[in-house]
Design a protein around this motif. Sequence first.
Motif, PDB file in Angstrom:
ATOM      1  N   ARG A 206      19.152  18.707 137.114  1.00  0.00           N
ATOM      2  CA  ARG A 206      20.270  19.644 137.258  1.00  0.00           C
ATOM      3  C   ARG A 206      21.522  19.185 136.522  1.00  0.00           C
ATOM      4  O   ARG A 206      22.540  19.885 136.527  1.00  0.00           O
ATOM      5  CB  ARG A 206      20.567  19.882 138.745  1.00  0.00           C
ATOM      6  N   SER A 207      21.438  18.055 135.860  1.00  0.00           N
ATOM      7  CA  SER A 207      22.580  17.567 135.080  1.00  0.00           C
ATOM      8  C   SER A 207      22.976  18.554 133.990  1.00  0.00           C
ATOM      9  O   SER A 207      24.155  18.619 133.596  1.00  0.00           O
ATOM     10  CB  SER A 207      22.243  16.219 134.435  1.00  0.00           C
ATOM     11  N   SER A 208      21.998  19.326 133.497  1.00  0.00           N
ATOM     12  CA  SER A 208      22.294  20.260 132.412  1.00  0.00           C
ATOM     13  C   SER A 208      23.224  21.387 132.855  1.00  0.00           C
ATOM     14  O   SER A 208      23.780  22.094 132.003  1.00  0.00           O
ATOM     15  CB  SER A 208      21.000  20.850 131.859  1.00  0.00           C
ATOM     16  N   GLU A 209      23.415  21.566 134.161  1.00  0.00           N
ATOM     17  CA  GLU A 209      24.334  22.596 134.655  1.00  0.00           C
ATOM     18  C   GLU A 209      25.796  22.203 134.440  1.00  0.00           C
ATOM     19  O   GLU A 209      26.688  23.043 134.565  1.00  0.00           O
ATOM     20  CB  GLU A 209      24.084  22.854 136.141  1.00  0.00           C
TER      21      GLU A 209
ATOM     22  N   LYS B 294      14.596  20.637 126.398  1.00  0.00           N
ATOM     23  CA  LYS B 294      15.998  20.837 125.996  1.00  0.00           C
ATOM     24  C   LYS B 294      16.798  19.553 126.179  1.00  0.00           C
ATOM     25  O   LYS B 294      17.625  19.202 125.331  1.00  0.00           O
ATOM     26  CB  LYS B 294      16.614  21.978 126.808  1.00  0.00           C
ATOM     27  N   LEU B 295      16.559  18.858 127.284  1.00  0.00           N
ATOM     28  CA  LEU B 295      17.251  17.590 127.511  1.00  0.00           C
ATOM     29  C   LEU B 295      16.880  16.578 126.430  1.00  0.00           C
ATOM     30  O   LEU B 295      17.747  15.901 125.872  1.00  0.00           O
ATOM     31  CB  LEU B 295      16.887  17.035 128.894  1.00  0.00           C
ATOM     32  N   LEU B 296      15.594  16.484 126.135  1.00  0.00           N
ATOM     33  CA  LEU B 296      15.112  15.542 125.126  1.00  0.00           C
ATOM     34  C   LEU B 296      15.725  15.859 123.763  1.00  0.00           C
ATOM     35  O   LEU B 296      16.212  14.954 123.060  1.00  0.00           O
ATOM     36  CB  LEU B 296      13.591  15.608 125.060  1.00  0.00           C
ATOM     37  N   ARG B 297      15.696  17.132 123.391  1.00  0.00           N
ATOM     38  CA  ARG B 297      16.192  17.532 122.069  1.00  0.00           C
ATOM     39  C   ARG B 297      17.708  17.440 121.967  1.00  0.00           C
ATOM     40  O   ARG B 297      18.252  17.337 120.859  1.00  0.00           O
ATOM     41  CB  ARG B 297      15.689  18.945 121.750  1.00  0.00           C
ATOM     42  N   ALA B 298      18.386  17.419 123.123  1.00  0.00           N
ATOM     43  CA  ALA B 298      19.843  17.243 123.114  1.00  0.00           C
ATOM     44  C   ALA B 298      20.231  15.770 122.982  1.00  0.00           C
ATOM     45  O   ALA B 298      21.399  15.455 122.768  1.00  0.00           O
ATOM     46  CB  ALA B 298      20.443  17.818 124.391  1.00  0.00           C
ATOM     47  N   GLY B 299      19.241  14.886 123.124  1.00  0.00           N
ATOM     48  CA  GLY B 299      19.512  13.474 122.976  1.00  0.00           C
ATOM     49  C   GLY B 299      19.513  12.675 124.263  1.00  0.00           C
ATOM     50  O   GLY B 299      19.830  11.477 124.255  1.00  0.00           O
ATOM     51  N   ALA B 300      19.157  13.298 125.377  1.00  0.00           N
ATOM     52  CA  ALA B 300      19.085  12.572 126.641  1.00  0.00           C
ATOM     53  C   ALA B 300      17.876  11.636 126.631  1.00  0.00           C
ATOM     54  O   ALA B 300      16.856  11.918 125.996  1.00  0.00           O
ATOM     55  CB  ALA B 300      18.989  13.548 127.810  1.00  0.00           C
ATOM     56  N   VAL B 301      18.001  10.528 127.357  1.00  0.00           N
ATOM     57  CA  VAL B 301      16.907   9.554 127.455  1.00  0.00           C
ATOM     58  C   VAL B 301      15.981  10.007 128.585  1.00  0.00           C
ATOM     59  O   VAL B 301      16.064   9.547 129.719  1.00  0.00           O
ATOM     60  CB  VAL B 301      17.440   8.134 127.706  1.00  0.00           C
ATOM     61  N   VAL B 302      15.094  10.924 128.256  1.00  0.00           N
ATOM     62  CA  VAL B 302      14.182  11.512 129.234  1.00  0.00           C
ATOM     63  C   VAL B 302      12.891  10.705 129.269  1.00  0.00           C
ATOM     64  O   VAL B 302      12.368  10.304 128.223  1.00  0.00           O
ATOM     65  CB  VAL B 302      13.868  12.981 128.866  1.00  0.00           C
ATOM     66  N   THR B 303      12.377  10.469 130.475  1.00  0.00           N
ATOM     67  CA  THR B 303      11.056   9.873 130.646  1.00  0.00           C
ATOM     68  C   THR B 303      10.214  10.798 131.507  1.00  0.00           C
ATOM     69  O   THR B 303      10.741  11.623 132.251  1.00  0.00           O
ATOM     70  CB  THR B 303      11.142   8.484 131.313  1.00  0.00           C
ATOM     71  N   VAL B 304       8.891  10.659 131.413  1.00  0.00           N
ATOM     72  CA  VAL B 304       7.952  11.503 132.158  1.00  0.00           C
ATOM     73  C   VAL B 304       7.234  10.659 133.205  1.00  0.00           C
ATOM     74  O   VAL B 304       6.730   9.570 132.887  1.00  0.00           O
ATOM     75  CB  VAL B 304       6.936  12.166 131.213  1.00  0.00           C
ATOM     76  N   ASN B 305       7.186  11.167 134.420  1.00  0.00           N
ATOM     77  CA  ASN B 305       6.635  10.417 135.547  1.00  0.00           C
ATOM     78  C   ASN B 305       5.940  11.369 136.507  1.00  0.00           C
ATOM     79  O   ASN B 305       6.065  12.588 136.393  1.00  0.00           O
ATOM     80  CB  ASN B 305       7.761   9.690 136.275  1.00  0.00           C
ATOM     81  N   SER B 306       5.222  10.790 137.496  1.00  0.00           N
ATOM     82  CA  SER B 306       4.428  11.645 138.383  1.00  0.00           C
ATOM     83  C   SER B 306       4.983  11.790 139.788  1.00  0.00           C
ATOM     84  O   SER B 306       4.532  12.656 140.534  1.00  0.00           O
ATOM     85  CB  SER B 306       2.986  11.128 138.455  1.00  0.00           C
ATOM     86  N   ASP B 307       5.931  10.928 140.206  1.00  0.00           N
ATOM     87  CA  ASP B 307       6.613  11.073 141.490  1.00  0.00           C
ATOM     88  C   ASP B 307       5.666  10.774 142.657  1.00  0.00           C
ATOM     89  O   ASP B 307       5.566   9.646 143.109  1.00  0.00           O
ATOM     90  CB  ASP B 307       7.225  12.469 141.599  1.00  0.00           C
ATOM     91  N   ASP B 308       4.977  11.807 143.161  1.00  0.00           N
ATOM     92  CA  ASP B 308       4.031  11.687 144.274  1.00  0.00           C
ATOM     93  C   ASP B 308       2.738  12.391 143.862  1.00  0.00           C
ATOM     94  O   ASP B 308       2.435  13.504 144.314  1.00  0.00           O
ATOM     95  CB  ASP B 308       4.593  12.331 145.536  1.00  0.00           C
ATOM     96  N   PRO B 309       1.954  11.761 142.979  1.00  0.00           N
ATOM     97  CA  PRO B 309       0.868  12.472 142.303  1.00  0.00           C
ATOM     98  C   PRO B 309      -0.222  13.026 143.214  1.00  0.00           C
ATOM     99  O   PRO B 309      -0.827  14.051 142.893  1.00  0.00           O
ATOM    100  CB  PRO B 309       0.304  11.425 141.340  1.00  0.00           C
ATOM    101  N   ALA B 310      -0.494  12.378 144.338  1.00  0.00           N
ATOM    102  CA  ALA B 310      -1.538  12.883 145.224  1.00  0.00           C
ATOM    103  C   ALA B 310      -1.165  14.238 145.808  1.00  0.00           C
ATOM    104  O   ALA B 310      -2.036  15.049 146.140  1.00  0.00           O
ATOM    105  CB  ALA B 310      -1.793  11.884 146.358  1.00  0.00           C
ATOM    106  N   TYR B 311       0.134  14.501 145.911  1.00  0.00           N
ATOM    107  CA  TYR B 311       0.616  15.730 146.528  1.00  0.00           C
ATOM    108  C   TYR B 311       0.980  16.806 145.514  1.00  0.00           C
ATOM    109  O   TYR B 311       1.026  17.986 145.853  1.00  0.00           O
ATOM    110  CB  TYR B 311       1.849  15.422 147.391  1.00  0.00           C
ATOM    111  N   PHE B 312       1.265  16.380 144.280  1.00  0.00           N
ATOM    112  CA  PHE B 312       1.807  17.321 143.298  1.00  0.00           C
ATOM    113  C   PHE B 312       0.821  17.701 142.199  1.00  0.00           C
ATOM    114  O   PHE B 312       1.181  18.376 141.239  1.00  0.00           O
ATOM    115  CB  PHE B 312       3.089  16.759 142.682  1.00  0.00           C
ATOM    116  N   GLY B 313      -0.415  17.251 142.324  1.00  0.00           N
ATOM    117  CA  GLY B 313      -1.446  17.750 141.425  1.00  0.00           C
ATOM    118  C   GLY B 313      -1.522  17.099 140.068  1.00  0.00           C
ATOM    119  O   GLY B 313      -2.041  17.715 139.130  1.00  0.00           O
ATOM    120  N   GLY B 314      -1.037  15.867 139.936  1.00  0.00           N
ATOM    121  CA  GLY B 314      -1.185  15.238 138.633  1.00  0.00           C
ATOM    122  C   GLY B 314      -0.552  13.870 138.540  1.00  0.00           C
ATOM    123  O   GLY B 314       0.569  13.654 139.019  1.00  0.00           O
ATOM    124  N   TYR B 315      -1.276  12.937 137.902  1.00  0.00           N
ATOM    125  CA  TYR B 315      -0.742  11.606 137.604  1.00  0.00           C
ATOM    126  C   TYR B 315       0.029  11.688 136.288  1.00  0.00           C
ATOM    127  O   TYR B 315       0.300  12.775 135.769  1.00  0.00           O
ATOM    128  CB  TYR B 315      -1.876  10.589 137.596  1.00  0.00           C
TER     129      TYR B 315
END
Length: 346
Positions: free
Chosen positions: A233-236, A274-295
């Motif tokens: 929500r930082s982009s707001e 959009k965050l990545l292309r704006a230059g933000a240091v974005v990383t990709v992660n799974s959070d709680d993968p057993a509950y959210f459908g993906g590692y």
Amino acid sequence: MAASPDHEWHAWLRALPKAELHLHIEGTLEPEMMFELAGRNGIVLPYADVQAVRDAYQFTDLQSFLDLYYAGAGVLVTEQDFYDLTMAYLRHAQADGVVHAELMFDPQTHTQRGIALETVFAGLARALREARDTLGISSYLLLSFLRHLSEDEAFATLEAALPLREAYADLWIGIGLDSSERGNPPEKFARVYGRCAELGFRLVAHAGEEGPPAYVRSALDTLKVARIDHGVRSSEDPALLQDLIRRRVPLTVCPLSNLKLGVVHHLRNHNLAKLLRAGAVVTVNSDDPAYFGGYVLDNYIASADALDLSRDELVTLAANSLKASFLPPAEQAGLLDRLSIAAGQS
């Protein structure tokens, strides 16, 4: 994404060395293991079978997920339980190309049930050290305070854990803040974070998932964190976003989590690209993968498909994860060299 067949670029993406920086170990508890541990510990679950648990994964918001998350964690009782949980995650992470993981764990979820902190640390650490030796995955632990509880309770947890610090100095290097964001702003924990900074811990905090951009600002300026967990929500707030970009503050974004909890209603609407292309240091992660459908690899693939990420952008995301880790610079450099080699192989 690419014109090559899915299996080709999926294999290429899997081979990219990457770090996972936003992972709650309790959130890797698959329904099958939930039932296994419940049986081992004589616990009766409020679900008839594995499918009934999966059917309960229809979350409407963060709180509806947390209710199930805390109930599931109740099957974790012994050191062996915590070891088994952690090893299962690490094997999955290795298969996804993860070479370094920084695992969040919630002591209060367990101590409130009468589980000793020593039990939690011992099980997690045994798995992490074994994986370092046998799977080639380095790791750190981030002890996370539950923000729906009081700061005094966070202080009590910190003081209870500190006698264990020397024994786990190779692993326990940081402090996090998670659980219900709404109504629990970062500044609620200003004093305990100040104490953690004095003690030399690395600091992160969840902010800007369900909470407003102001929570991100507070995490930065009041808690003095090095990374923002989520932060979408930082982009707001354009001024905030530019500050994050200027200061190179990493955002540990969890796309499938955001989708599952209704932060976005379709991945094509996610602002990761959009965050990545704006230059933000974005990383990709799974959070709680057993509950959210993906590692983590599932999150990379789903994001690439939905947001038309290029191979160069996927390499940047992997590189960001390594640079945003708390690994020493020399170890980061070695992994970035490995990434450069892997990225050039089609």
